[in-house]
Design a protein around this motif. Structure first.
Motif, short mmCIF file in Angstrom:
data_model
loop_
_atom_site.label_atom_id
_atom_site.label_comp_id
_atom_site.label_asym_id
_atom_site.label_seq_id
_atom_site.Cartn_x
_atom_site.Cartn_y
_atom_site.Cartn_z
N VAL A 1 7.64 -1.90 -29.64
CA VAL A 1 6.54 -1.35 -28.86
C VAL A 1 5.46 -2.41 -28.71
CG1 VAL A 1 4.75 0.43 -28.77
CG2 VAL A 1 7.01 0.97 -29.72
N VAL A 2 5.15 -2.78 -27.46
CA VAL A 2 4.11 -3.76 -27.19
C VAL A 2 2.76 -3.04 -27.22
CG1 VAL A 2 3.20 -5.42 -25.52
CG2 VAL A 2 5.67 -5.17 -25.82
N LEU A 3 1.91 -3.43 -28.17
CA LEU A 3 0.59 -2.80 -28.30
C LEU A 3 -0.40 -3.32 -27.26
CD1 LEU A 3 0.23 -3.03 -32.18
CD2 LEU A 3 0.96 -1.05 -30.84
N ASN A 4 -0.24 -4.58 -26.90
CA ASN A 4 -1.19 -5.21 -25.99
C ASN A 4 -0.52 -6.43 -25.38
OD1 ASN A 4 -3.46 -5.99 -24.63
ND2 ASN A 4 -4.65 -6.51 -26.44
N THR A 5 -0.89 -6.74 -24.15
CA THR A 5 -0.41 -7.93 -23.48
C THR A 5 -1.60 -8.68 -22.91
OG1 THR A 5 1.67 -6.86 -22.89
CG2 THR A 5 1.07 -8.83 -21.64
N ILE A 6 -1.65 -9.97 -23.19
CA ILE A 6 -2.69 -10.83 -22.62
C ILE A 6 -1.96 -11.76 -21.65
CG2 ILE A 6 -4.49 -12.53 -23.12
CD1 ILE A 6 -4.50 -11.41 -26.01
N ASP A 7 -2.22 -11.59 -20.35
CA ASP A 7 -1.49 -12.40 -19.38
C ASP A 7 -2.34 -12.98 -18.26
OD1 ASP A 7 -1.92 -9.99 -18.15
OD2 ASP A 7 0.18 -9.61 -17.65
N LYS A 8 -3.61 -12.65 -18.22
CA LYS A 8 -4.50 -13.29 -17.24
C LYS A 8 -4.89 -14.65 -17.79
CE LYS A 8 -6.35 -8.95 -15.56
NZ LYS A 8 -7.47 -8.02 -15.66
N GLU A 9 -4.87 -15.66 -16.92
CA GLU A 9 -5.11 -17.02 -17.38
C GLU A 9 -6.40 -17.18 -18.17
OE1 GLU A 9 -5.35 -21.60 -15.68
OE2 GLU A 9 -4.82 -19.97 -14.31
N GLN A 10 -7.49 -16.59 -17.67
CA GLN A 10 -8.76 -16.74 -18.38
C GLN A 10 -8.75 -16.01 -19.72
OE1 GLN A 10 -11.49 -15.15 -15.48
NE2 GLN A 10 -11.64 -13.20 -16.53
N ASP A 11 -8.05 -14.87 -19.81
CA ASP A 11 -7.95 -14.14 -21.07
C ASP A 11 -7.09 -14.90 -22.08
OD1 ASP A 11 -9.51 -12.11 -20.02
OD2 ASP A 11 -7.80 -10.85 -19.48
N VAL A 12 -5.99 -15.51 -21.61
CA VAL A 12 -5.13 -16.30 -22.48
C VAL A 12 -5.91 -17.50 -23.03
CG1 VAL A 12 -3.06 -17.76 -22.59
CG2 VAL A 12 -2.99 -15.57 -21.38
N ASN A 13 -6.66 -18.19 -22.15
CA ASN A 13 -7.46 -19.34 -22.60
C ASN A 13 -8.52 -18.91 -23.60
OD1 ASN A 13 -6.00 -21.09 -20.97
ND2 ASN A 13 -7.44 -20.93 -19.27
N ALA A 14 -9.19 -17.79 -23.34
CA ALA A 14 -10.22 -17.29 -24.27
C ALA A 14 -9.59 -16.93 -25.61
CB ALA A 14 -10.92 -16.09 -23.67
N PHE A 15 -8.41 -16.32 -25.57
CA PHE A 15 -7.70 -15.95 -26.79
C PHE A 15 -7.43 -17.18 -27.66
CE2 PHE A 15 -3.57 -15.48 -28.95
CZ PHE A 15 -3.86 -14.41 -29.79
N PHE A 16 -6.87 -18.23 -27.06
CA PHE A 16 -6.54 -19.42 -27.85
C PHE A 16 -7.78 -20.19 -28.29
CE2 PHE A 16 -2.34 -18.76 -25.88
CZ PHE A 16 -1.63 -18.63 -27.06
N ASN A 17 -8.84 -20.15 -27.50
CA ASN A 17 -10.09 -20.80 -27.93
C ASN A 17 -10.66 -20.14 -29.18
OD1 ASN A 17 -10.08 -22.74 -25.92
ND2 ASN A 17 -11.29 -21.52 -24.52
#
Length: 155
Positions: free
Chosen positions: A52-68
């Motif tokens: 079960v996938v609880l959450n998906t981060i796939d927008k470029e700006q959200d992915v970049n913010a996540f890794f930062n």
């Protein structure tokens, strides 16, 4: 004249050595990045319900913010305590490499899983798996709290 020539050779040799060391340091810093900067999608799953996938981060700006927010440069190798309980699994995906001669349809590339990060409840430890490499790491407390909170977020 021989002394001047020897000093010149020594200076050139030292310069080459120093330039070589600085490029190795840069390579080590890039290795520490673990290639996460090329990720296009992150899926968050619970260890209790791995399908079960609880959450998906796939927008470029959200992915970049996540890794930062992960502060990867502050991660250190560490042993995970035996009492630590697994919490969430983060699956990182990036675009598959297009090989010479392959055609792409509308520049869409399939995403393939390249890494898995497992977090542990209430502890600042994670496990990172990339291909055949399996690393146990200690992360800053704020990063640990951030990762624990991501299963509740919707992007």
């Amino acid at each position: 004249m021989k002394k001047v020539y020897m000093v010149f050779i020594a200076a050139v040799s030292l310069s080459i050595l120093l330039f070589g060391c600085s490029s190795k340091e840069k390579d080590m810093q890039e290795d520490l990045n673990l290639g996460f900067n090329q990720a296009k999608k992150v899926e968050i799953l619970s260890v209790d319900h791995p399908k079960v996938v609880l959450n998906t981060i796939d927008k470029e700006q959200d992915v970049n913010a996540f890794f930062n927010k992960l502060k990867i440069d502050k991660w250190n190798l560490a042993d995970i305590p035996s009492s630590a309980k697994k919490e969430n699994v983060y699956k990182m995906y990036q675009a598959d490499t297009v090989k010479l001669g392959e055609a792409t349809i509308n520049d869409k590339k399939d995403l393939k899983q390249v890494a898995t990060v497992t977090t542990y409840k209430g502890t600042p430890y994670i496990n990172v798996k990339i291909k055949d490499v399996d690393l146990n790491l200690e992360v800053p407390n704020d990063v640990s709290k951030y990762l624990s909170s991501q299963s509740d977020q919707k992007h």
